[in-house]
Design a protein around this motif. Structure first.
Motif, PDB file in Angstrom:
ATOM      1  N   VAL A   1       0.834  -1.204   0.000  1.00 10.32           N
ATOM      2  CA  VAL A   1       0.000   0.000   0.000  1.00 10.32           C
ATOM      3  C   VAL A   1       0.868   1.253   0.000  1.00 10.32           C
ATOM      4  O   VAL A   1       0.600   2.219  -0.740  1.00 10.32           O
ATOM      5  CB  VAL A   1      -0.953  -0.004   1.211  1.00 10.32           C
ATOM      6  CG1 VAL A   1      -1.643   1.350   1.359  1.00 10.32           C
ATOM      7  CG2 VAL A   1      -1.989  -1.115   1.064  1.00 10.32           C
ATOM      8  N   GLN A   2       1.940   1.253   0.809  1.00 11.95           N
ATOM      9  CA  GLN A   2       2.833   2.414   0.845  1.00 11.95           C
ATOM     10  C   GLN A   2       3.501   2.631  -0.512  1.00 11.95           C
ATOM     11  O   GLN A   2       3.668   3.776  -0.960  1.00 11.95           O
ATOM     12  CB  GLN A   2       3.883   2.220   1.943  1.00 11.95           C
ATOM     13  CG  GLN A   2       3.314   2.333   3.347  1.00 11.95           C
ATOM     14  CD  GLN A   2       4.272   1.820   4.414  1.00 11.95           C
ATOM     15  OE1 GLN A   2       5.384   1.372   4.113  1.00 11.95           O
ATOM     16  NE2 GLN A   2       3.835   1.855   5.666  1.00 11.95           N
ATOM     17  N   ALA A   3       3.858   1.530  -1.174  1.00 15.63           N
ATOM     18  CA  ALA A   3       4.469   1.643  -2.499  1.00 15.63           C
ATOM     19  C   ALA A   3       3.481   2.227  -3.503  1.00 15.63           C
ATOM     20  O   ALA A   3       3.848   3.040  -4.366  1.00 15.63           O
ATOM     21  CB  ALA A   3       4.958   0.273  -2.962  1.00 15.63           C
ATOM     22  N   PHE A   4       2.218   1.829  -3.395  1.00 14.77           N
ATOM     23  CA  PHE A   4       1.185   2.364  -4.276  1.00 14.77           C
ATOM     24  C   PHE A   4       1.026   3.874  -4.074  1.00 14.77           C
ATOM     25  O   PHE A   4       1.031   4.655  -5.037  1.00 14.77           O
ATOM     26  CB  PHE A   4      -0.146   1.657  -4.003  1.00 14.77           C
ATOM     27  CG  PHE A   4      -1.333   2.333  -4.632  1.00 14.77           C
ATOM     28  CD1 PHE A   4      -1.679   2.085  -5.945  1.00 14.77           C
ATOM     29  CD2 PHE A   4      -2.098   3.234  -3.907  1.00 14.77           C
ATOM     30  CE1 PHE A   4      -2.764   2.722  -6.528  1.00 14.77           C
ATOM     31  CE2 PHE A   4      -3.185   3.879  -4.480  1.00 14.77           C
ATOM     32  CZ  PHE A   4      -3.520   3.609  -5.796  1.00 14.77           C
ATOM     33  N   LEU A   5       0.891   4.303  -2.808  1.00  9.34           N
ATOM     34  CA  LEU A   5       0.684   5.719  -2.522  1.00  9.34           C
ATOM     35  C   LEU A   5       1.891   6.547  -2.962  1.00  9.34           C
ATOM     36  O   LEU A   5       1.741   7.640  -3.519  1.00  9.34           O
ATOM     37  CB  LEU A   5       0.409   5.911  -1.030  1.00  9.34           C
ATOM     38  CG  LEU A   5      -0.909   5.328  -0.521  1.00  9.34           C
ATOM     39  CD1 LEU A   5      -0.983   5.420   0.998  1.00  9.34           C
ATOM     40  CD2 LEU A   5      -2.104   6.034  -1.151  1.00  9.34           C
ATOM     41  N   ALA A   6       3.093   6.017  -2.719  1.00 10.35           N
ATOM     42  CA  ALA A   6       4.298   6.745  -3.114  1.00 10.35           C
ATOM     43  C   ALA A   6       4.383   6.879  -4.632  1.00 10.35           C
ATOM     44  O   ALA A   6       4.706   7.953  -5.161  1.00 10.35           O
ATOM     45  CB  ALA A   6       5.533   6.032  -2.571  1.00 10.35           C
TER      46      ALA A   6
ATOM     47  N   ALA B   1       1.884   6.767  -6.771  1.00 13.87           N
ATOM     48  CA  ALA B   1       0.825   7.662  -7.242  1.00 13.87           C
ATOM     49  C   ALA B   1       1.214   9.116  -7.007  1.00 13.87           C
ATOM     50  O   ALA B   1       0.981   9.981  -7.852  1.00 13.87           O
ATOM     51  CB  ALA B   1      -0.484   7.339  -6.526  1.00 13.87           C
ATOM     52  N   HIS B   2       1.825   9.391  -5.851  1.00 13.18           N
ATOM     53  CA  HIS B   2       2.252  10.756  -5.536  1.00 13.18           C
ATOM     54  C   HIS B   2       3.309  11.239  -6.525  1.00 13.18           C
ATOM     55  O   HIS B   2       3.316  12.408  -6.940  1.00 13.18           O
ATOM     56  CB  HIS B   2       2.798  10.804  -4.113  1.00 13.18           C
ATOM     57  CG  HIS B   2       3.259  12.164  -3.685  1.00 13.18           C
ATOM     58  ND1 HIS B   2       2.447  13.272  -3.712  1.00 13.18           N
ATOM     59  CD2 HIS B   2       4.466  12.600  -3.231  1.00 13.18           C
ATOM     60  CE1 HIS B   2       3.115  14.329  -3.278  1.00 13.18           C
ATOM     61  NE2 HIS B   2       4.353  13.950  -2.987  1.00 13.18           N
ATOM     62  N   ARG B   3       4.190  10.332  -6.943  1.00  9.61           N
ATOM     63  CA  ARG B   3       5.245  10.705  -7.895  1.00  9.61           C
ATOM     64  C   ARG B   3       4.752  10.701  -9.343  1.00  9.61           C
ATOM     65  O   ARG B   3       5.457  11.164 -10.236  1.00  9.61           O
ATOM     66  CB  ARG B   3       6.418   9.716  -7.791  1.00  9.61           C
ATOM     67  CG  ARG B   3       7.144   9.696  -6.472  1.00  9.61           C
ATOM     68  CD  ARG B   3       8.453   8.916  -6.592  1.00  9.61           C
ATOM     69  NE  ARG B   3       8.241   7.579  -7.131  1.00  9.61           N
ATOM     70  CZ  ARG B   3       8.017   6.486  -6.403  1.00  9.61           C
ATOM     71  NH1 ARG B   3       7.957   6.592  -5.076  1.00  9.61           N
ATOM     72  NH2 ARG B   3       7.860   5.306  -6.973  1.00  9.61           N
ATOM     73  N   GLY B   4       3.545  10.121  -9.568  1.00  9.49           N
ATOM     74  CA  GLY B   4       3.084   9.953 -10.936  1.00  9.49           C
ATOM     75  C   GLY B   4       3.857   8.868 -11.658  1.00  9.49           C
ATOM     76  O   GLY B   4       4.035   8.926 -12.885  1.00  9.49           O
ATOM     77  N   ASP B   5       4.326   7.881 -10.908  1.00  2.71           N
ATOM     78  CA  ASP B   5       5.151   6.796 -11.448  1.00  2.71           C
ATOM     79  C   ASP B   5       4.244   5.694 -11.990  1.00  2.71           C
ATOM     80  O   ASP B   5       3.821   4.795 -11.259  1.00  2.71           O
ATOM     81  CB  ASP B   5       6.056   6.255 -10.334  1.00  2.71           C
ATOM     82  CG  ASP B   5       6.956   5.121 -10.799  1.00  2.71           C
ATOM     83  OD1 ASP B   5       6.889   4.737 -11.992  1.00  2.71           O
ATOM     84  OD2 ASP B   5       7.713   4.603  -9.954  1.00  2.71           O
ATOM     85  N   PHE B   6       3.947   5.760 -13.278  1.00  2.00           N
ATOM     86  CA  PHE B   6       3.015   4.811 -13.892  1.00  2.00           C
ATOM     87  C   PHE B   6       3.518   3.387 -13.792  1.00  2.00           C
ATOM     88  O   PHE B   6       2.774   2.474 -13.415  1.00  2.00           O
ATOM     89  CB  PHE B   6       2.801   5.198 -15.366  1.00  2.00           C
ATOM     90  CG  PHE B   6       1.777   4.374 -16.074  1.00  2.00           C
ATOM     91  CD1 PHE B   6       0.420   4.607 -15.895  1.00  2.00           C
ATOM     92  CD2 PHE B   6       2.166   3.360 -16.939  1.00  2.00           C
ATOM     93  CE1 PHE B   6      -0.530   3.843 -16.555  1.00  2.00           C
ATOM     94  CE2 PHE B   6       1.218   2.593 -17.607  1.00  2.00           C
ATOM     95  CZ  PHE B   6      -0.126   2.834 -17.409  1.00  2.00           C
TER      96      PHE B   6
ATOM     97  N   ALA C   1      -4.141   2.920 -12.906  1.00  2.00           N
ATOM     98  CA  ALA C   1      -2.854   3.605 -12.818  1.00  2.00           C
ATOM     99  C   ALA C   1      -2.857   4.918 -13.593  1.00  2.00           C
ATOM    100  O   ALA C   1      -2.246   5.900 -13.178  1.00  2.00           O
ATOM    101  CB  ALA C   1      -1.739   2.697 -13.339  1.00  2.00           C
ATOM    102  N   ALA C   2      -3.545   4.951 -14.731  1.00  2.00           N
ATOM    103  CA  ALA C   2      -3.515   6.134 -15.591  1.00  2.00           C
ATOM    104  C   ALA C   2      -4.243   7.326 -14.995  1.00  2.00           C
ATOM    105  O   ALA C   2      -3.844   8.466 -15.194  1.00  2.00           O
ATOM    106  CB  ALA C   2      -4.117   5.802 -16.945  1.00  2.00           C
TER     107      ALA C   2
ATOM    108  N   ALA D   1      -4.657   9.289  -4.662  1.00  2.00           N
ATOM    109  CA  ALA D   1      -3.490   9.676  -3.873  1.00  2.00           C
ATOM    110  C   ALA D   1      -3.373  11.182  -3.693  1.00  2.00           C
ATOM    111  O   ALA D   1      -2.715  11.643  -2.776  1.00  2.00           O
ATOM    112  CB  ALA D   1      -2.231   9.145  -4.525  1.00  2.00           C
ATOM    113  N   THR D   2      -4.007  11.970  -4.556  1.00  2.00           N
ATOM    114  CA  THR D   2      -3.912  13.419  -4.444  1.00  2.00           C
ATOM    115  C   THR D   2      -4.421  13.893  -3.095  1.00  2.00           C
ATOM    116  O   THR D   2      -3.788  14.696  -2.414  1.00  2.00           O
ATOM    117  CB  THR D   2      -4.711  14.105  -5.574  1.00  2.00           C
ATOM    118  OG1 THR D   2      -4.165  13.696  -6.815  1.00  2.00           O
ATOM    119  CG2 THR D   2      -4.650  15.607  -5.445  1.00  2.00           C
ATOM    120  N   GLY D   3      -5.581  13.369  -2.702  1.00  2.00           N
ATOM    121  CA  GLY D   3      -6.103  13.726  -1.400  1.00  2.00           C
ATOM    122  C   GLY D   3      -5.272  13.149  -0.278  1.00  2.00           C
ATOM    123  O   GLY D   3      -5.022  13.798   0.737  1.00  2.00           O
TER     124      GLY D   3
END
Length: 294
Positions: free
Chosen positions: A182-187, A189-194, A225-226, A233-235
């Protein structure tokens, strides 16, 4: 409301099966409204067919409900970004302090949410095979006839679905691996790492968003992901904290004025996120007993 007549023996026989058929359809579809529609359609088909030619009414009705439900599931996958009337089930949010949740009162409800979201993540044929066989004891050869597959192929579908479901039934609901995913997903998403998002999302991931206008569903890792994952993650990136949502790893975010922005629950199976359940409906959020911002 039923259109059947109690004085009609066919109607009486159908009514004796209605609750079971509704349960089958609900487990298949996860929507009470859709389940009612499916059961009513089964009644209409029975009315046209006539019961005299049916040797096993219960089996015939189960088959019909299964086929109609399968059509609904396939239609959803063809048009996934649809809105449904049914809300997500009641969510219990507690602070995730990293401890094992065995003694937490939310654990009693966690399997229910986990089972729901995992069932929603299954392919239509997998879901039908698992629900009909494991939950309602329908033989594989009968399920195979609905799917147009052999009994052995149907067993394989049910087995694949069972492995996903069993991963949600372990008492240690949230472990280190799940939190790390979950932390990897949020990180990411925050970076925009598709690419980073795709690494942690199951290819068949299902994102369910509870909005003021209904529940919106988005299917597939690429679509999530897109766009959807980034919005989620923005919120979360602004002001939030890790929580348990019915025992599942989750995240709550708040606006700067302290009003809740979103609640997110993740279902992780075999190191991949198979489902994300999100609430952004302000009325629903206001009714939830949320922890204070961290």
């Amino acid at each position: 409301m039923s259109d059947t007549s109690p004085a009609d023996p066919v109607a009486e026989a159908f009514e004796s099966e209605r609750d079971r058929l509704r349960a089958v359809a609900y487990r298949m579809l996860g929507s009470h409204a859709d389940a009612e529609d499916v059961v009513q359609e089964a009644w209409l088909r029975l009315s046209r067919q006539g019961a005299a030619t049916i040797h096993n009414l219960a089996g015939w009705l189960t088959t019909v409900v299964g086929r109609i439900s399968l059509d609904v599931l396939r239609s959803r996958r063809a048009h996934p970004e649809a809105s449904y009337d049914d809300r997500l089930p009641e969510l219990v949010v507690t602070v995730d302090d990293g401890a094992a949740p065995e003694d937490d009162v939310a654990l009693a409800d966690s399997v229910g949410l986990a089972l729901l979201v995992v069932l929603e993540s299954l392919r239509p044929s997998e879901r039908l095979a698992f629900v009909l066989h494991d939950l309602f004891a329908v033989p594989f050869d009968e399920i195979g006839r609905i799917l147009g597959k052999s009994a052995d192929a149907t067993k394989m579908l049910a087995s694949r679905a069972r492995r996903k479901v069993q991963a949600t039934e372990r008492p240690t609901v949230v472990g280190r691996e799940q939190r790390e995913v979950v932390q990897a997903f949020l990180a990411a998403a925050h970076r925009g790492d598709f690419e980073g998002l795709l690494r942690v999302l199951d290819p068949e991931v299902r994102l369910t968003v509870d909005t003021p206008d209904g529940v919106v569903v988005i299917l597939g890792a690429t679509k999530v992901a897109a766009g959807a994952a980034t919005r989620v993650a923005t919120g979360a990136a602004a002001r939030g904290r890790a929580v348990l949502v019915n025992g599942l790893p989750g995240f709550v975010s708040w606006r700067e004025d302290g009003t809740p922005l979103s609640v997110i629950a993740f279902t992780v199976v075999d190191g991949r996120i198979v489902a994300i359940a999100t609430v952004i409906d302000p009325a629903r959020l206001a009714s939830m007993n949320l922890p204070d911002p961290g």
